[in-house]
Design an enzyme around this catalytic site. Structure first.
Site, PDB file in Angstrom:
ATOM      1  N   GLU A   1       0.843  -1.199   0.000  1.00 56.92           N
ATOM      2  CA  GLU A   1       0.000   0.000   0.000  1.00 56.92           C
ATOM      3  C   GLU A   1       0.870   1.237   0.000  1.00 56.92           C
ATOM      4  O   GLU A   1       1.925   1.279   0.636  1.00 56.92           O
ATOM      5  CB  GLU A   1      -0.897  -0.018   1.245  1.00 56.92           C
ATOM      6  CG  GLU A   1      -1.969   1.051   1.282  1.00 56.92           C
ATOM      7  CD  GLU A   1      -2.955   0.785   2.424  1.00 56.92           C
ATOM      8  OE1 GLU A   1      -3.420  -0.362   2.575  1.00 56.92           O
ATOM      9  OE2 GLU A   1      -3.239   1.731   3.181  1.00 56.92           O
TER      10      GLU A   1
ATOM     11  N   ASP B   1       0.192   5.327   0.621  1.00 62.09           N
ATOM     12  CA  ASP B   1      -0.892   6.146   1.176  1.00 62.09           C
ATOM     13  C   ASP B   1      -0.653   7.643   1.150  1.00 62.09           C
ATOM     14  O   ASP B   1       0.389   8.110   1.603  1.00 62.09           O
ATOM     15  CB  ASP B   1      -1.068   5.832   2.681  1.00 62.09           C
ATOM     16  CG  ASP B   1      -1.725   4.513   2.957  1.00 62.09           C
ATOM     17  OD1 ASP B   1      -2.383   3.988   2.064  1.00 62.09           O
ATOM     18  OD2 ASP B   1      -1.571   4.019   4.085  1.00 62.09           O
TER      19      ASP B   1
ATOM     20  N   GLU C   1      -3.093  10.329   3.141  1.00 63.28           N
ATOM     21  CA  GLU C   1      -4.298  10.532   3.949  1.00 63.28           C
ATOM     22  C   GLU C   1      -4.297  11.980   4.433  1.00 63.28           C
ATOM     23  O   GLU C   1      -3.280  12.469   4.924  1.00 63.28           O
ATOM     24  CB  GLU C   1      -4.348   9.583   5.151  1.00 63.28           C
ATOM     25  CG  GLU C   1      -4.646   8.156   4.769  1.00 63.28           C
ATOM     26  CD  GLU C   1      -4.887   7.278   5.986  1.00 63.28           C
ATOM     27  OE1 GLU C   1      -5.983   6.710   6.080  1.00 63.28           O
ATOM     28  OE2 GLU C   1      -3.983   7.167   6.825  1.00 63.28           O
TER      29      GLU C   1
END
Length: 290
Positions: A102, A104, A106
């Site tokens: 993953e 990311d 955010e």
């Protein structure tokens, strides 16, 4: 060419490339599925804009139809404005399974007037704990800005409006797993995380401000699409494919490294590699490399 004129030239070229990208921007109907939210995710303007909304009953999210194994992924986002405390807008690449990879972005909401926190992380084979957090040098709720992930077999580069903010290099030689074998989809969601998102959960979501909305446009994936167990790229070498695939071996040039250092000096607010209390047995091995 002096450093100022070099930077101006790069800025000009990035604007030109931005216009070219916009001209060839893909269509959200073609590229994404809204996967949850019971109507709170919407595609408008003939596929040019996608919005996600959050209210007390539910958030919403979408994912890409395609899976990718390496790519240069760009998306323009305009984040929830006003009092966004408790909300998280997540925009990331992820594979499936218990040993998932993953990458990311955010965006952690905040009270009106306080800056958003941009939270980044890299998971490989199900292991993350590689957080770096930043403030932004602009208001991400006032207009659209481009958030990019460059992912090739040697490095992952997170960029904002073309300025690199983080580089995660392939250090498998040190025993550090690197995401390079699992194809990933693009995901995004807008959800309530007021148990941790704002000041560690001290500031709760103000539902009188709902619905909260984030907007997306001008998605561009210059990437290797994974389908039926094979990649659309003939190899991981740019010499074997078109010049459009230069990202397959791209690294930061000296100007980009200066911009990266500028961001990390002035806008980084958390780096796992400096959090010795969190790693009493010693910092992760990649932290000891420059």
């Amino acid at each position: 060419m002096g450093s100022t004129s070099s930077f101006n030239y790069i800025l000009l070229m990035s604007l030109v490339m931005g216009c070219l990208m916009a001209a060839s921007a893909s269509n959200f109907y073609q590229d994404f599925d809204i996967t949850w939210g019971d109507g709170r995710g919407k595609i408008d303007n003939n596929g040019e804009v996608l919005t996600l909304s959050l209210d007390k009953a539910s958030g919403s999210g979408f994912q890409s139809k395609d899976e990718y194994l390496f790519g240069k992924i760009d998306m323009q986002l305009k984040l929830v404005h006003g009092n966004s405390a408790g909300t998280v807008t997540a925009y990331y690449l992820s594979s499936k399974g218990s040993t998932w990879d993953e990458i990311d972005f955010e965006f952690l909401g905040n009270l009106s007037g306080d800056p958003y926190i941009l939270h980044t992380n890299v998971f490989s084979q199900g292991k993350g704990n590689r957080e770096q957090q930043f403030y932004l040098w602009f208001d991400p709720t006032a207009d659209f800005h481009t958030y990019s992930i460059l992912w090739n077999s040697q490095r992952i580069i997170f960029s904002v409006d073309g300025t690199p903010i983080r580089e995660f290099k392939n250090m498998e030689s040190l025993g550090v797993p690197f995401p390079k074998n699992q194809p990933m989809r693009i995901y995004s969601s807008l959800w309530n995380a007021d148990d941790w998102a704002t000041r560690g959960g001290l500031v709760k979501t103000d539902w009188t401000q709902a619905p909260f909305t984030a907007s997306y446009r001008e998605f561009n994936a210059n990437a290797c699409v994974w389908s039926n167990g094979a990649s659309s790229c003939k190899s991981n070498s740019p010499s074997s494919s078109s010049t459009n695939n230069a990202w397959l071996s791209q690294e930061l040039d000296s100007t980009s490294q200066q911009r990266l250092q500028w961001v990390q000096k002035n806008y980084m607010i958390y780096n796992y590699c400096t959090d010795a209390k969190r790693f009493p047995q010693g910092l992760p091995p990649e932290c000891n490399m420059s």
